[in-house]
Write an enzyme that holds these catalytic residues in place. Structure first.
Site, PDB file in Angstrom:
ATOM      1  N   ASP A   1     -76.050 -27.083 -23.898  1.00 31.72           N
ATOM      2  CA  ASP A   1     -77.455 -26.711 -24.128  1.00 31.72           C
ATOM      3  C   ASP A   1     -77.670 -26.090 -25.501  1.00 31.72           C
ATOM      4  O   ASP A   1     -78.736 -25.537 -25.773  1.00 31.72           O
ATOM      5  CB  ASP A   1     -77.941 -25.752 -23.044  1.00 31.72           C
ATOM      6  CG  ASP A   1     -77.188 -24.430 -23.028  1.00 31.72           C
ATOM      7  OD1 ASP A   1     -76.182 -24.306 -23.765  1.00 31.72           O
ATOM      8  OD2 ASP A   1     -77.587 -23.520 -22.264  1.00 31.72           O
TER       9      ASP A   1
ATOM     10  N   GLU B   1     -77.522 -21.540 -10.872  1.00 31.90           N
ATOM     11  CA  GLU B   1     -76.600 -21.513 -12.001  1.00 31.90           C
ATOM     12  C   GLU B   1     -75.224 -22.063 -11.649  1.00 31.90           C
ATOM     13  O   GLU B   1     -74.539 -22.636 -12.494  1.00 31.90           O
ATOM     14  CB  GLU B   1     -76.454 -20.076 -12.520  1.00 31.90           C
ATOM     15  CG  GLU B   1     -77.723 -19.472 -13.094  1.00 31.90           C
ATOM     16  CD  GLU B   1     -78.050 -20.016 -14.465  1.00 31.90           C
ATOM     17  OE1 GLU B   1     -77.126 -20.395 -15.196  1.00 31.90           O
ATOM     18  OE2 GLU B   1     -79.254 -20.068 -14.797  1.00 31.90           O
TER      19      GLU B   1
ATOM     20  N   THR C   1     -71.157 -20.722 -21.957  1.00 30.46           N
ATOM     21  CA  THR C   1     -71.938 -19.983 -20.969  1.00 30.46           C
ATOM     22  C   THR C   1     -70.956 -19.442 -19.943  1.00 30.46           C
ATOM     23  O   THR C   1     -70.093 -20.183 -19.463  1.00 30.46           O
ATOM     24  CB  THR C   1     -72.972 -20.889 -20.282  1.00 30.46           C
ATOM     25  OG1 THR C   1     -73.917 -21.336 -21.256  1.00 30.46           O
ATOM     26  CG2 THR C   1     -73.700 -20.150 -19.175  1.00 30.46           C
TER      27      THR C   1
END
Length: 447
Positions: free
Chosen positions: A249, A231, A254
């Protein structure tokens, strides 16, 4: 103590309080007469332990001289027992140590993921709670404490579950973690802040073979490093509390140690939890915007200062703790418990965890539940008598197929040159030394 009622002429009755609704559930006396002790010696897990010598199995050993104790000073906390098969639960007896729960629920579950309350109180006073007249079914029974009665933690000498009946077959997994049935209890649905320790010395027929599982603190730290390598291109997962970006995405921002997303609801729930614990924090003002953008990739109401304020909040240990708790509630505990139920060791538990982190805990074809379903259509889990390596290869195949449906996740190296490497080496216990690559970058854990 707020115990279930006894109604004359009607046998036992349970007083179930959820939110502002109170329901009396009546059970005929004949059922109570056939109840048996179901929990003694069964595998147990908990959200935390105060010390390794105070593990959850000690609440189910039949010895009032031993006890389970959670970490001190932290709400909520839970302890769960695996009955080995689906049972009818009619009676729970709790013998508290001095550290008791003022508010708690007794819950049952078919899969250790989605829970249904069978009893609730907000006026516990310790001692012994003999909860008769309950009516629930499930393989797993959990005590979920939401408010401590002392400054310490939660501690039980004994947690006895009584009932009857067996429903054949392996419980199906929902692939999702359920929140509390009351909106006001959203924060109470989080497990504890620390790495869990099962403390279990007894394995059920469907439990993973002997060996430390991912609830072991060291194993959990390894899992976090592995996820962080994929990640964040770093093994330092604790440096990621402040991370935030839009990776394109379709999930909006995020952020954090597990990739909480503004478009998928988990970021909203995290900020709600933080705000409940620290009212007026720097992120609280964004709650209306987070509710508005949930389900989209929009930044409306968040820009331009949300990323800066997120990084400011990340310096607050209470926000770091909230991230840990939401990670455990939504992702870590459900995936590890499901993997253990499927008979998987630490590697399989991590494979489940990494999948639920990326794909979410739903049941669609490209979510964790759908990936698991596709794998089980190809191979049996160890709990079903299948070969562990064969099943895990089927799961990874299904996961790769799901990843390739999204451009942002089309690089499958976190599977191909990491998890598959460990599997090919038959390192089912995920023991160091570990060497792997993600996106072509090498990583290793020596010990």
């Amino acid at each position: 103590m707020n115990h279930p009622l006894r109604l004359a002429g009607l046998g036992a009755a349970a007083l179930l309080t959820v939110g502002t609704v109170t329901t009396v559930i009546v059970m005929q006396g004949a059922d109570a007469a056939t109840e048996t002790l179901l929990s003694q010696g069964r595998p147990a897990t908990s959200s935390s332990v105060e010390l390794p010598t105070l593990g959850p199995a000690l609440a189910f050993d039949g010895d009032t001289g031993t006890r389970w104790a959670s970490l001190e000073g932290s709400d909520p906390q839970w302890i769960s027992v695996d009955l080995g098969a689906t049972r009818t639960v009619t009676h729970v007896n709790l013998r508290w140590e001095a550290a008791y729960a003022k508010a708690y629920r007794i819950e049952t579950s078919a899969d250790g993921v989605s829970w249904s309350p069978v009893y609730s109180t907000a006026s516990g006073d310790g001692g012994t709670d003999d909860l008769t007249g309950l009516h629930g079914t499930g393989r797993y029974v959990r005590l979920f404490g939401t408010a401590r009665g002392t400054q310490y933690g939660y501690s039980l000498y004994e947690f006895k579950v009584y009932g009857s009946g067996v429903t054949e077959g392996t419980p199906s997994a929902s692939g999702s973690a359920s929140r509390s049935t009351t909106p006001s209890a959203s924060a109470s649905a989080t497990p504890s802040r620390s790495a869990s320790a099962s403390g279990s010395t007894t394995k059920s027929p469907t439990a993973a073979p002997a060996g430390k599982d991912l609830f072991d603190p060291r194993k959990k730290d390894i899992a976090m490093q592995l996820v962080s390598s994929a990640e964040n291109s770093s093994l330092d997962w604790k440096a990621q509390y402040k991370y935030i970006e839009d990776i394109g995405d379709g999930r909006g921002y995020t952020a954090g140690i597990i990739g909480f997303c503004s478009g998928t609801g988990d970021m909203l729930e995290l900020v709600e939890l933080y705000t409940q614990r620290v009212p007026g924090n720097v992120l609280a003002k964004y709650l209306p915007a987070l509710r508005s953008v949930d389900g989209s990739d929009s930044h409306a109401g968040l820009d331009p200062n949300f990323p800066k304020d997120w990084r400011t909040a990340a310096a607050d240990t209470a926000f770091q703790q909230a991230q840990n708790d939401e990670r455990d509630r939504v992702y870590f505990n459900p995936s590890v418990n499901q993997a253990k139920s499927d008979g998987l060791r630490a590697l399989g538990q991590f494979i489940y965890y990494d999948a639920i982190v990326m794909h979410g805990p739903g049941n669609s074809a490209v979510s964790f539940g759908g990936i698991r379903k596709a794998a089980m259509a190809k191979a049996k889990t160890p709990a079903q008598g299948g070969d562990e390596a064969t099943y895990l290869n089927a799961f990874l195949d299904a996961r790769v197929a799901a990843m390739k449906t999204e451009e942002a996740h089309s690089d499958t190296s976190r599977v191909d040159t990491a998890q598959r490497v460990f599997l090919n080496n038959r390192n089912f216990d995920l023991n160091p030394p570990l060497s792997w690559k993600v996106y072509g970058e090498p990583f290793s854990i020596a010990s």
